[in-house]
Design an enzyme around this catalytic site. Structure first.
Site, mmCIF file in Angstrom:
data_model
loop_
_atom_site.group_PDB
_atom_site.id
_atom_site.type_symbol
_atom_site.label_atom_id
_atom_site.label_comp_id
_atom_site.label_asym_id
_atom_site.label_seq_id
_atom_site.Cartn_x
_atom_site.Cartn_y
_atom_site.Cartn_z
ATOM 1 N N GLY A 38 -3.038 -25.229 -32.186
ATOM 2 C CA GLY A 38 -3.687 -26.060 -31.020
ATOM 3 C C GLY A 38 -2.800 -25.566 -29.770
ATOM 4 O O GLY A 38 -2.960 -26.143 -28.592
ATOM 5 N N TYR A 67 -15.996 -24.949 -21.499
ATOM 6 C CA TYR A 67 -15.736 -23.373 -21.514
ATOM 7 C C TYR A 67 -17.092 -22.890 -21.209
ATOM 8 O O TYR A 67 -17.174 -22.031 -20.219
ATOM 9 C CB TYR A 67 -15.157 -23.042 -22.717
ATOM 10 C CG TYR A 67 -14.720 -21.614 -22.542
ATOM 11 C CD1 TYR A 67 -13.290 -21.148 -22.446
ATOM 12 C CD2 TYR A 67 -15.624 -20.614 -22.912
ATOM 13 C CE1 TYR A 67 -12.839 -19.847 -22.277
ATOM 14 C CE2 TYR A 67 -15.281 -19.274 -22.950
ATOM 15 C CZ TYR A 67 -14.043 -18.701 -22.422
ATOM 16 O OH TYR A 67 -13.511 -17.509 -22.654
ATOM 17 N N HIS A 125 -9.494 -16.953 -16.881
ATOM 18 C CA HIS A 125 -11.133 -17.236 -16.757
ATOM 19 C C HIS A 125 -11.604 -15.907 -15.833
ATOM 20 O O HIS A 125 -12.593 -15.954 -15.355
ATOM 21 C CB HIS A 125 -11.641 -18.532 -16.186
ATOM 22 C CG HIS A 125 -11.121 -19.579 -17.211
ATOM 23 N ND1 HIS A 125 -12.250 -19.859 -18.151
ATOM 24 C CD2 HIS A 125 -10.226 -20.384 -17.360
ATOM 25 C CE1 HIS A 125 -11.776 -20.723 -18.860
ATOM 26 N NE2 HIS A 125 -10.530 -21.163 -18.463
ATOM 27 N N ASP A 149 -8.693 -11.731 -25.350
ATOM 28 C CA ASP A 149 -7.654 -12.139 -26.570
ATOM 29 C C ASP A 149 -7.709 -10.819 -27.616
ATOM 30 O O ASP A 149 -6.508 -10.792 -28.386
ATOM 31 C CB ASP A 149 -8.224 -13.506 -26.984
ATOM 32 C CG ASP A 149 -8.258 -14.535 -26.257
ATOM 33 O OD1 ASP A 149 -7.691 -14.576 -25.246
ATOM 34 O OD2 ASP A 149 -8.790 -15.768 -26.745
ATOM 35 N N SER A 205 -7.691 -17.580 -33.494
ATOM 36 C CA SER A 205 -8.827 -17.065 -33.867
ATOM 37 C C SER A 205 -8.937 -15.713 -33.908
ATOM 38 O O SER A 205 -9.386 -14.833 -34.663
ATOM 39 C CB SER A 205 -10.107 -17.800 -33.159
ATOM 40 O OG SER A 205 -10.016 -17.593 -31.834
#
EC number: 2.7.1.6
Length: 371
Positions: free
Chosen positions: A113, A215, A31, A163, A119
């Site tokens: 998951g 989020y 984060h 990511d 993604s």
């Protein structure tokens, strides 16, 4: 290769190329990416393989061997999983690139998951394919930024660039030190077997429904805190004690996590440079406690995974990814692997929880063309 056979069967032709992009796991720096901070992820040996050919119209035909089929005549038609690859078309067109349609077949083996960013792998594989199919001549970093734009503004997930950048830039046997403000990056050797260690991914096999909304809320809290402190982002806080006296409630806690997590990334890099790989476990533990108590994105399944891994002999463990489910990581001496796995699974069984899936992660290469 499954995508090749499926492509030939579905479209009665051979694809013009086949591309691959991996998922990722974050060693430390959670984060911090959307706070312009530092992250240290690496690519995992599971990802998305994509076969594609261009079209002379704007139709996008998508076949996923795991998720089904969608034909996109208008970008607004995309729904569910198809919004990730379709978003890449949208982002490239928005940036002025001459991208038309494509016939695509997708195959993925990222554990579902697990929080390993399937993604981003799908977006980056699509971006690399379109870059070649339409001769766009974009760098891997530019394609990562296009992929992030697709996820932020088309798929609607306000993630940072970690990511996508990891999927696009990773190098086998290395972690990727990424400055999420400047986008400067450096590959850091990360050879665990040479030190008698393994990194286990403990997939809790749970995903709590509140995850996505929370989020976005955490990101907004961080932005609000930065605004109250008069800095561009929480990465710019240099006097943490002083900053905390100016903030209250959630903004105070979020700031404490982000600032200390950036320090932990720097400390871990220092240990790796000193070849003190066996000493990084304490930083993983501290990161988890901060994510649990200050950023409040853990959950009982992640906490139990971390605590039981440490009881089983792990040198350090923490949740990884966005939180509220997904996976934890554990740094484990090779001769303690069985003990850690047994202890974690027993802790889940004691609570009548669905058993976790435990995998060994090794730093893998980033996105590339296969054929």
């Amino acid at each position: 290769m499954r995508v090749l056979d499926a492509f030939s069967e579905a479209y009665d032709k051979s694809p013009e190329g086949i591309w691959y992009a991996p998922g990722r796991v974050n060693l430390i720096g959670e984060h911090t990416d959307y706070n312009d901070g530092l992250v240290l992820p690496f690519a995992v040996p599971w990802g998305v393989t994509l076969a594609a050919s261009p079209r002379e119209d704007d139709t996008i035909r998508l076949i996923s061997l795991q998720a089904g089929t969608q034909t996109i005549d208008s970008l607004e038609d995309a729904h569910g999983w198809a919004r990730y690859p379709t978003g890449v078309f949208w982002a490239l067109r928005r940036e002025g690139f001459p991208v038309r349609g494509a016939d695509i077949v997708i195959d993925g083996d990222i554990p579902e998951g697990a929080g390993l960013s399937s993604s981003a792998a799908l977006e980056v594989a699509t971006a690399f394919a379109l870059n070649d199919l339409y001769a766009l001549a974009q760098s891997p970093l530019a394609l990562a930024r296009i992929s992030q734009l697709a996820e932020n503004d088309f798929a609607g997930m306000p993630c940072g660039i970690m990511d996508q950048a990891t999927s696009a830039l990773a190098k086998a046997g290395h972690a990727l030190l990424l400055d999420c403000r400047s986008l400067a990056s450096r590959h850091i050797p990360f050879d665990l077997p040479a030190h008698g260690l393994r990194l286990l991914i403990i997939n809790t096999n749970v995903r709590h429904a509140l995850a996505d909304g929370q989020y976005a809320r955490r990101r907004q809290e961080c932005e609000n805190a930065a605004k109250h402190l008069g800095v561009p982002a929480l990465r710019d806080v240099t006097d943490l004690a002083g900053a905390l006296t100016l903030l209250k409630g959630n903004e105070r806690k979020r700031t404490q996590h982000v600032v200390t997590e950036n320090h932990r990334v720097e400390a871990l890099i220092g240990l790796l440079r000193a070849n003190a790989v066996t000493e990084i476990g304490a930083l993983l533990n501290a990161s988890h406690l901060s994510l649990r108590d200050q950023f409040e994105v853990s959950c009982p399944e992640l906490d139990v995974a971390v605590e039981s891994a440490l009881r089983g002999g792990a040198r350090g463990a923490r949740m990884t990814g966005g939180g509220f489910g997904g996976s934890a990581i554990a740094l484990v001496p090779a001769d303690r692997t069985d003990s850690v796995e047994t202890t974690v699974k027993a802790a889940y069984a004691d609570r009548a929880w669905h058993p976790p899936t435990i995998l060994t992660a090794t730093p893998a290469p980033g996105a590339h063309r296969l054929d």
